[in-house]
Write a protein that holds these residues in place. Structure first.
Motif, PDB file in Angstrom:
ATOM      1  N   SER A  19       0.834  -1.200   0.000  1.00  0.00           N
ATOM      2  CA  SER A  19       0.000   0.000   0.000  1.00  0.00           C
ATOM      3  C   SER A  19       0.868   1.249   0.000  1.00  0.00           C
ATOM      4  O   SER A  19       1.641   1.483   0.938  1.00  0.00           O
ATOM      5  N   GLN A  20       0.723   2.047  -1.038  1.00  0.00           N
ATOM      6  CA  GLN A  20       1.444   3.323  -1.066  1.00  0.00           C
ATOM      7  C   GLN A  20       0.943   4.243   0.036  1.00  0.00           C
ATOM      8  O   GLN A  20       1.682   5.089   0.542  1.00  0.00           O
ATOM      9  N   LEU A  63       0.920   8.404   4.518  1.00  0.00           N
ATOM     10  CA  LEU A  63      -0.460   8.888   4.548  1.00  0.00           C
ATOM     11  C   LEU A  63      -1.219   8.286   5.725  1.00  0.00           C
ATOM     12  O   LEU A  63      -2.006   8.955   6.384  1.00  0.00           O
ATOM     13  N   ILE A  64      -0.972   7.004   5.997  1.00  0.00           N
ATOM     14  CA  ILE A  64      -1.581   6.342   7.148  1.00  0.00           C
ATOM     15  C   ILE A  64      -0.711   6.592   8.369  1.00  0.00           C
ATOM     16  O   ILE A  64       0.470   6.248   8.395  1.00  0.00           O
ATOM     17  N   LEU A  90      -8.423   2.485   4.315  1.00  0.00           N
ATOM     18  CA  LEU A  90      -7.529   2.411   3.161  1.00  0.00           C
ATOM     19  C   LEU A  90      -6.862   1.057   2.922  1.00  0.00           C
ATOM     20  O   LEU A  90      -6.293   0.844   1.846  1.00  0.00           O
ATOM     21  N   ILE A  91      -6.888   0.145   3.881  1.00  0.00           N
ATOM     22  CA  ILE A  91      -6.171  -1.120   3.732  1.00  0.00           C
ATOM     23  C   ILE A  91      -7.154  -2.272   3.594  1.00  0.00           C
ATOM     24  O   ILE A  91      -7.964  -2.524   4.498  1.00  0.00           O
ATOM     25  N   PRO A  92      -7.129  -3.001   2.479  1.00  0.00           N
ATOM     26  CA  PRO A  92      -8.037  -4.139   2.286  1.00  0.00           C
ATOM     27  C   PRO A  92      -7.858  -5.194   3.372  1.00  0.00           C
ATOM     28  O   PRO A  92      -6.742  -5.454   3.834  1.00  0.00           O
ATOM     29  N   GLY A  93      -8.976  -5.795   3.775  1.00  0.00           N
ATOM     30  CA  GLY A  93      -8.925  -6.888   4.740  1.00  0.00           C
ATOM     31  C   GLY A  93      -8.956  -6.466   6.189  1.00  0.00           C
ATOM     32  O   GLY A  93      -8.964  -7.311   7.086  1.00  0.00           O
TER      33      GLY A  93
END
Length: 463
Positions: free
Chosen positions: A97-98, A104-105, A114-117
């Protein structure tokens, strides 16, 4: 009780919220927030530096916190956090993840956007693992207070060491159930949902931004109203073009970080309050506090030194229910000055509104002390001085002195005012009649947190 009354045979549908921890104005809350920030920051640092094996190793420790019995498991508690395979999935999602690698996070709760799962259950379970140490201390404290049996030599499970930036384990004293060890969780840190909502962020920020993009580009999605000739783009058309995956949300956010900043600012400005008694009772499947019974238990105790302990216990039960969620974490017989002085009941002031919140903003009152005197008439200067000597700028300088009655209430109130003016702290005196008034206020006034009676008594100390 101060903690969530869970059914250890299953899960209670509540979650530990990192944002709720951040909102606790207490040393315990600060310690928990520091642990969460330390762990998450360490994992992100390893990923950014290419130390992927180390990041994945740390994530693998976050597994199955069944001992709180919170979450959405069906049947027996299973935990929803990270085992070997899911830890790998989260590491891969973070490392690819960029949004994570670019900075950004910044907070654990950002990942739900923003993060899948990663969803509410995973974040709650991750947080539980990270703050296991403070939860163990809280459980032991509540066990001592409510006389809950502790079993010695229980494996603690992983605890985060922010100095060494690694996990460690220990053997500790914990309550045991037929389903295993039990960790108690303060009501003040549980919620039904997180402070941040992916659906809300997507619909009202990301989609709105993409509508503007399509309008500026005069794309095929642009329509024109017949009457006013106004140009517009529907969210439905935007959604059909871009989809609604987390990856899409993340990609748009990376290109437009101000979207996330604006959303978080608005979300953080909204009240994110603890659940009230009705919410918790409905989730636990338990009854709401019976104010009349709690008051009756106090008034039924015979006046006199022989029943002083029973009176203190009944006052704590009444006040813990009455003043929730403003005053939490009651500690009976709290010792200060290396154990030489004792406070009957020591509360942490976590108020977000009303009288106790106002108090915390203007006077040293992070802790509220309660002194219980199961006698009437003869309460005078010695009792006042006893409570005053428990005050300090760091601990707090506000307390409640509770007794059965005063022979000269006005004279005692004048003495409290003199103590305040002399810098000895602020003592609010309450008798049986005042307790009746407080209970009536809680039962009948939706704005009970204003605590009109307490406010009036405090103002009298400072006027």
């Amino acid at each position: 009780m101060d903690f969530v009354d869970v059914d250890y045979s299953g899960d209670t549908g509540l979650f530990i919220s990192p944002k709720a921890l951040a909102g606790l104005p207490s040393d315990w809350g600060d310690a928990c927030v520091s642990l969460v920030q330390s762990f998450f920051g360490t994992v992100l640092s390893h990923i950014k530096a290419g130390r992927h094996g180390e990041a994945e190793r740390l994530l693998k420790a976050l597994r199955e916190p069944n001992e709180t019995h919170l979450g959405l498991s069906v049947g027996k508690s299973k935990g929803r956090a990270l085992g070997d395979s899911s830890a790998h999935d989260v590491w891969r999602a973070l490392s690819n993840s960029q949004a994570a690698t670019s900075g950004l996070i910044r907070d654990l709760e950002d990942t739900v956007l923003l993060i899948p799962g990663i969803g509410v259950d995973v974040i709650s379970d991750m947080t539980t693992n990270i703050i296991r140490g403070p939860l163990i201390e809280y459980t032991q404290q509540m066990a001592a207070h409510y006389k809950i049996k502790l079993s010695p030599g229980i494996p603690s499970g992983p605890q985060w060491n922010p100095t060494k930036k690694d996990w460690y384990e220990d053997f500790v004293d914990l309550p045991m159930t037929p389903e295993g060890k039990l960790l108690l969780v303060p009501k003040a840190i549980v919620r039904r949902h997180l402070a941040y909502s992916l659906t809300e962020y997507y619909r009202f920020h990301v989609l709105t931004h993409l509508q503007d993009v399509e309008l500026r580009a005069n794309s095929q999605l642009v329509q024109i109203t017949k009457k006013t000739k106004e140009r517009y783009v529907t969210k439905k058309d935007v959604e059909e073009k871009y989809g609604r995956s987390k990856k899409m949300v993340s990609d748009v956010t990376i290109q437009n970080p101000s979207l996330l900043e604006e959303y978080k600012r608005k979300a953080n400005d909204r009240p994110y309050l603890p659940l009230d008694h009705s919410d918790i009772a409905a989730t636990e499947g338990t009854a709401k506090p019976d104010w009349d019974e709690l008051l009756k238990a106090v008034l039924a105790i015979p006046t006199g030194q022989a029943d002083a302990k029973g009176y203190e216990t009944a006052i704590e039960a009444l006040f813990t229910a009455l003043f929730y969620p403003d005053l939490t974490n009651p500690v009976a017989q709290s010792r200060i000055h290396d154990g030489r002085k004792i406070i009957d009941i020591d509360y942490t002031n976590m108020a977000k509104g009303g009288f106790f919140s106002w108090l915390a903003k203007h006077y040293p009152s992070g802790r509220i002390f309660v002194e219980c005197k199961n006698y009437g008439g003869k309460v005078a200067n010695p009792e006042m001085d006893q409570l005053s000597r428990r005050f300090s700028p760091s601990r707090g300088q506000v307390g409640l002195l509770v007794c059965r009655s005063f022979s000269d209430k006005a004279r005692f109130a004048a003495g409290c005012r003199d103590t305040a003016k002399d810098g000895g702290g602020y003592i609010i005196a309450l008798d049986d009649d005042d307790l009746k008034a407080l209970v009536h206020d809680r039962k009948t006034n939706e704005e009970f947190q204003a605590w009109t009676l307490l406010n009036k008594r405090f103002r009298a100390l400072t006027d």
